[in-house]
Design a protein around this motif. Structure first.
Motif, PDB file in Angstrom:
ATOM      1  N   ALA A  13      -4.172   4.165   9.324  1.00 53.90           N
ATOM      2  CA  ALA A  13      -3.025   3.408   8.818  1.00 53.90           C
ATOM      3  C   ALA A  13      -1.810   4.307   8.654  1.00 53.90           C
ATOM      4  CB  ALA A  13      -3.391   2.754   7.493  1.00 53.90           C
ATOM      5  N   GLN A  14      -2.034   5.517   8.161  1.00 51.43           N
ATOM      6  CA  GLN A  14      -0.924   6.458   8.033  1.00 51.43           C
ATOM      7  C   GLN A  14      -0.357   6.812   9.401  1.00 51.43           C
ATOM      8  OE1 GLN A  14      -0.976   9.985   5.598  1.00 51.43           O
ATOM      9  NE2 GLN A  14      -2.456   9.062   4.198  1.00 51.43           N
ATOM     10  N   ALA A  15      -1.261   6.980  10.362  1.00 48.85           N
ATOM     11  CA  ALA A  15      -0.814   7.336  11.710  1.00 48.85           C
ATOM     12  C   ALA A  15       0.047   6.221  12.298  1.00 48.85           C
ATOM     13  CB  ALA A  15      -2.017   7.623  12.608  1.00 48.85           C
ATOM     14  N   LYS A  16      -0.288   5.013  11.947  1.00 48.32           N
ATOM     15  CA  LYS A  16       0.493   3.873  12.437  1.00 48.32           C
ATOM     16  C   LYS A  16       1.940   3.975  11.960  1.00 48.32           C
ATOM     17  CE  LYS A  16       0.279  -1.210  12.506  1.00 48.32           C
ATOM     18  NZ  LYS A  16      -0.416  -2.373  11.920  1.00 48.32           N
ATOM     19  N   VAL A  17       2.096   4.368  10.707  1.00 50.71           N
ATOM     20  CA  VAL A  17       3.442   4.543  10.163  1.00 50.71           C
ATOM     21  C   VAL A  17       4.175   5.671  10.887  1.00 50.71           C
ATOM     22  CG1 VAL A  17       4.762   5.177   8.110  1.00 50.71           C
ATOM     23  CG2 VAL A  17       2.780   3.669   7.905  1.00 50.71           C
ATOM     24  N   MET A  18       3.487   6.793  11.046  1.00 50.61           N
ATOM     25  CA  MET A  18       4.121   7.919  11.716  1.00 50.61           C
ATOM     26  C   MET A  18       4.461   7.567  13.166  1.00 50.61           C
ATOM     27  SD  MET A  18       4.061   9.774   9.132  1.00 50.61           S
ATOM     28  CE  MET A  18       4.816  11.263   9.727  1.00 50.61           C
ATOM     29  N   LYS A  19       3.563   6.844  13.798  1.00 53.46           N
ATOM     30  CA  LYS A  19       3.781   6.454  15.198  1.00 53.46           C
ATOM     31  C   LYS A  19       5.027   5.574  15.319  1.00 53.46           C
ATOM     32  CE  LYS A  19      -0.182   6.055  17.190  1.00 53.46           C
ATOM     33  NZ  LYS A  19      -1.453   5.609  17.841  1.00 53.46           N
TER      34      LYS A  19
ATOM     35  N   PRO B  24      -4.415  10.132  13.831  1.00 54.26           N
ATOM     36  CA  PRO B  24      -5.338  10.308  12.707  1.00 54.26           C
ATOM     37  C   PRO B  24      -5.922  11.717  12.621  1.00 54.26           C
ATOM     38  CG  PRO B  24      -5.753   8.227  13.795  1.00 54.26           C
ATOM     39  CD  PRO B  24      -4.731   8.936  14.626  1.00 54.26           C
ATOM     40  N   SER B  25      -6.368  12.248  13.731  1.00 57.08           N
ATOM     41  CA  SER B  25      -6.970  13.588  13.700  1.00 57.08           C
ATOM     42  C   SER B  25      -5.969  14.634  13.250  1.00 57.08           C
ATOM     43  CB  SER B  25      -7.500  13.966  15.081  1.00 57.08           C
ATOM     44  OG  SER B  25      -8.526  13.101  15.478  1.00 57.08           O
ATOM     45  N   ARG B  26      -4.736  14.514  13.726  1.00 55.58           N
ATOM     46  CA  ARG B  26      -3.740  15.522  13.355  1.00 55.58           C
ATOM     47  C   ARG B  26      -3.329  15.378  11.891  1.00 55.58           C
ATOM     48  NH1 ARG B  26      -1.944  14.635  18.913  1.00 55.58           N
ATOM     49  NH2 ARG B  26      -0.279  13.257  18.228  1.00 55.58           N
ATOM     50  N   LEU B  27      -3.338  14.138  11.393  1.00 49.89           N
ATOM     51  CA  LEU B  27      -3.058  13.945   9.970  1.00 49.89           C
ATOM     52  C   LEU B  27      -4.160  14.572   9.124  1.00 49.89           C
ATOM     53  CD1 LEU B  27      -1.669  10.307   9.735  1.00 49.89           C
ATOM     54  CD2 LEU B  27      -0.468  12.430   9.215  1.00 49.89           C
ATOM     55  N   LEU B  28      -5.387  14.423   9.572  1.00 51.82           N
ATOM     56  CA  LEU B  28      -6.500  15.031   8.851  1.00 51.82           C
ATOM     57  C   LEU B  28      -6.342  16.546   8.826  1.00 51.82           C
ATOM     58  CD1 LEU B  28      -9.198  15.132   7.451  1.00 51.82           C
ATOM     59  CD2 LEU B  28     -10.321  14.518   9.588  1.00 51.82           C
ATOM     60  N   VAL B  29      -5.951  17.111   9.957  1.00 47.64           N
ATOM     61  CA  VAL B  29      -5.713  18.551  10.031  1.00 47.64           C
ATOM     62  C   VAL B  29      -4.642  18.965   9.018  1.00 47.64           C
ATOM     63  CG1 VAL B  29      -4.707  20.379  11.460  1.00 47.64           C
ATOM     64  CG2 VAL B  29      -6.445  18.855  12.422  1.00 47.64           C
ATOM     65  N   LEU B  89       3.975  12.527   2.945  1.00 49.30           N
ATOM     66  CA  LEU B  89       2.655  11.991   3.264  1.00 49.30           C
ATOM     67  C   LEU B  89       2.084  11.242   2.065  1.00 49.30           C
ATOM     68  CD1 LEU B  89       1.189  14.792   5.523  1.00 49.30           C
ATOM     69  CD2 LEU B  89       2.098  12.565   6.173  1.00 49.30           C
ATOM     70  N   ASN B  90       2.368  11.733   0.876  1.00 47.30           N
ATOM     71  CA  ASN B  90       1.947  10.994  -0.315  1.00 47.30           C
ATOM     72  C   ASN B  90       2.629   9.640  -0.384  1.00 47.30           C
ATOM     73  OD1 ASN B  90       0.153  12.878  -1.267  1.00 47.30           O
ATOM     74  ND2 ASN B  90       1.681  13.968  -2.489  1.00 47.30           N
ATOM     75  N   CYS B  91       3.904   9.658  -0.042  1.00 51.18           N
ATOM     76  CA  CYS B  91       4.676   8.412  -0.020  1.00 51.18           C
ATOM     77  C   CYS B  91       4.075   7.433   0.980  1.00 51.18           C
ATOM     78  CB  CYS B  91       6.139   8.725   0.309  1.00 51.18           C
ATOM     79  SG  CYS B  91       7.083   7.324   0.894  1.00 51.18           S
ATOM     80  N   VAL B  92       3.773   7.921   2.152  1.00 50.18           N
ATOM     81  CA  VAL B  92       3.174   7.066   3.182  1.00 50.18           C
ATOM     82  C   VAL B  92       1.817   6.557   2.711  1.00 50.18           C
ATOM     83  CG1 VAL B  92       2.176   7.054   5.503  1.00 50.18           C
ATOM     84  CG2 VAL B  92       4.374   8.170   5.094  1.00 50.18           C
ATOM     85  N   ASN B  93       1.083   7.447   2.085  1.00 52.85           N
ATOM     86  CA  ASN B  93      -0.248   7.073   1.607  1.00 52.85           C
ATOM     87  C   ASN B  93      -0.171   5.951   0.571  1.00 52.85           C
ATOM     88  OD1 ASN B  93      -3.023   7.242   1.434  1.00 52.85           O
ATOM     89  ND2 ASN B  93      -2.951   8.712  -0.240  1.00 52.85           N
ATOM     90  N   ARG B  94       0.760   6.094  -0.362  1.00 54.63           N
ATOM     91  CA  ARG B  94       0.937   5.038  -1.364  1.00 54.63           C
ATOM     92  C   ARG B  94       1.318   3.731  -0.684  1.00 54.63           C
ATOM     93  NH1 ARG B  94       3.419   9.066  -4.209  1.00 54.63           N
ATOM     94  NH2 ARG B  94       5.493   8.376  -3.588  1.00 54.63           N
ATOM     95  N   VAL B  96       0.714   2.744   2.374  1.00 53.55           N
ATOM     96  CA  VAL B  96      -0.431   2.177   3.081  1.00 53.55           C
ATOM     97  C   VAL B  96      -1.409   1.542   2.096  1.00 53.55           C
ATOM     98  CG1 VAL B  96      -2.481   2.811   4.390  1.00 53.55           C
ATOM     99  CG2 VAL B  96      -0.245   3.699   5.067  1.00 53.55           C
ATOM    100  N   SER B  97      -1.630   2.200   0.967  1.00 55.43           N
ATOM    101  CA  SER B  97      -2.540   1.646  -0.037  1.00 55.43           C
ATOM    102  C   SER B  97      -2.038   0.306  -0.547  1.00 55.43           C
ATOM    103  CB  SER B  97      -2.680   2.617  -1.208  1.00 55.43           C
ATOM    104  OG  SER B  97      -3.036   3.896  -0.740  1.00 55.43           O
ATOM    105  N   GLU B  98      -0.750   0.254  -0.832  1.00 55.53           N
ATOM    106  CA  GLU B  98      -0.130  -0.997  -1.276  1.00 55.53           C
ATOM    107  C   GLU B  98      -0.364  -2.105  -0.257  1.00 55.53           C
ATOM    108  OE1 GLU B  98       1.756  -1.928  -3.998  1.00 55.53           O
ATOM    109  OE2 GLU B  98       1.095  -0.052  -4.903  1.00 55.53           O
ATOM    110  N   THR B  99      -0.070  -1.794   0.987  1.00 53.54           N
ATOM    111  CA  THR B  99      -0.187  -2.771   2.063  1.00 53.54           C
ATOM    112  C   THR B  99      -1.614  -3.282   2.190  1.00 53.54           C
ATOM    113  OG1 THR B  99       1.556  -1.580   3.210  1.00 53.54           O
ATOM    114  CG2 THR B  99       0.317  -3.189   4.502  1.00 53.54           C
ATOM    115  N   ASN B 100      -2.576  -2.374   2.075  1.00 55.26           N
ATOM    116  CA  ASN B 100      -3.969  -2.779   2.241  1.00 55.26           C
ATOM    117  C   ASN B 100      -4.458  -3.638   1.080  1.00 55.26           C
ATOM    118  OD1 ASN B 100      -3.993  -1.398   4.585  1.00 55.26           O
ATOM    119  ND2 ASN B 100      -5.125   0.374   3.828  1.00 55.26           N
ATOM    120  N   LYS B 101      -3.844  -3.439  -0.090  1.00 57.94           N
ATOM    121  CA  LYS B 101      -4.259  -4.216  -1.249  1.00 57.94           C
ATOM    122  C   LYS B 101      -4.018  -5.695  -1.021  1.00 57.94           C
ATOM    123  CE  LYS B 101      -2.867  -1.304  -4.702  1.00 57.94           C
ATOM    124  NZ  LYS B 101      -1.967  -1.101  -5.839  1.00 57.94           N
TER     125      LYS B 101
END
Lengths: 102, 102
Positions: A13-19, B24-29, B89-94, B96-101
């Motif tokens: 989901a994060q990657a989608k935003v970055m993309k 996704p993989s690069r974000l994990l990195v 990235l924290n901002c994006v994470n929040r 994404v979390s909001e959106t998924n809720k």
DNA sequence: TGTATGAATGGCAAAATAGACAAATATGAT
DNA sequence: ATCATATTTGTCTATTTTGCCATTCATACA
């Protein structure tokens, strides 16, 4: 942040935003929308591309949760709905400027 | 920010940075490297992918100016060199979390 | 020197993305 | 209802990206 936390994060989901942000035209759109909302045809003039292409870019940004649209009459207005974008884009911009200097 | 400023910004260079983060993989990195540097083989264990794939991901991130590498003996260690990434990235994470809720 | 290990690179096939045109849809005006 | 304008969507082609395998390169060690 530990590995346990990391695993909880939805990287796809994060990657989608970055993309969504990973394209010059879409970055231009985002920058333009930082000031105020704009309709598709105004953005087409800015991007100087086919309106179908502009519409597709906008749908990518909207789909990533970065933009909201509002239809008023014939026009569809798009606006930015993620305030923390500005900070990061400034950071990226400074970074890019630094890199180009060298 | 006005249009005059906007035109000065190198969107292609910015897009390159975003593109590097748009997987996704690069974000994990990137998340993993927020704690401390890691060698390619440790990142391979984390990503559970072929080491050639991991190496390619790392070169994308390095090429975008996000990582630095240092070779020590047989190992190549990568570390994050853009501190302001974390905030965004924290901002994006929040986000994404909001959106998924919903 | 030869060998083992870590990492990068060349090349390939599959998948995703970008951009254009044509067609469809929606709204407002005549 | 008809027409004009704004936007979206279907479809196609060209390009880019991804991931793997095989190979090459670099370093440490026997």
């Amino acid at each position: 942040m530990n590995l346990c936390d990391i695993e909880k994060i939805n990287f796809a989901a994060q990657a989608k935003v970055m993309k969504a942000l990973a394209h010059p035209s879409r970055l231009l759109v985002v920058h333009a929308l930082m000031d105020h909302e704009l309709c598709v045809c105004e953005l087409r003039d800015l991007l100087k591309q086919d309106i179908s292409t502009v519409s597709r870019h906008l749908s990518v940004l909207k789909n990533a949760g970065l933009l909201a649209e509002e239809k008023r009459g014939l026009y569809v207005y798009y606006k930015l709905i993620v305030p923390c974008l500005a900070n990061f884009l400034n950071c990226v911009n400074r970074m890019v400027s630094e890199t180009n200097k060298k």
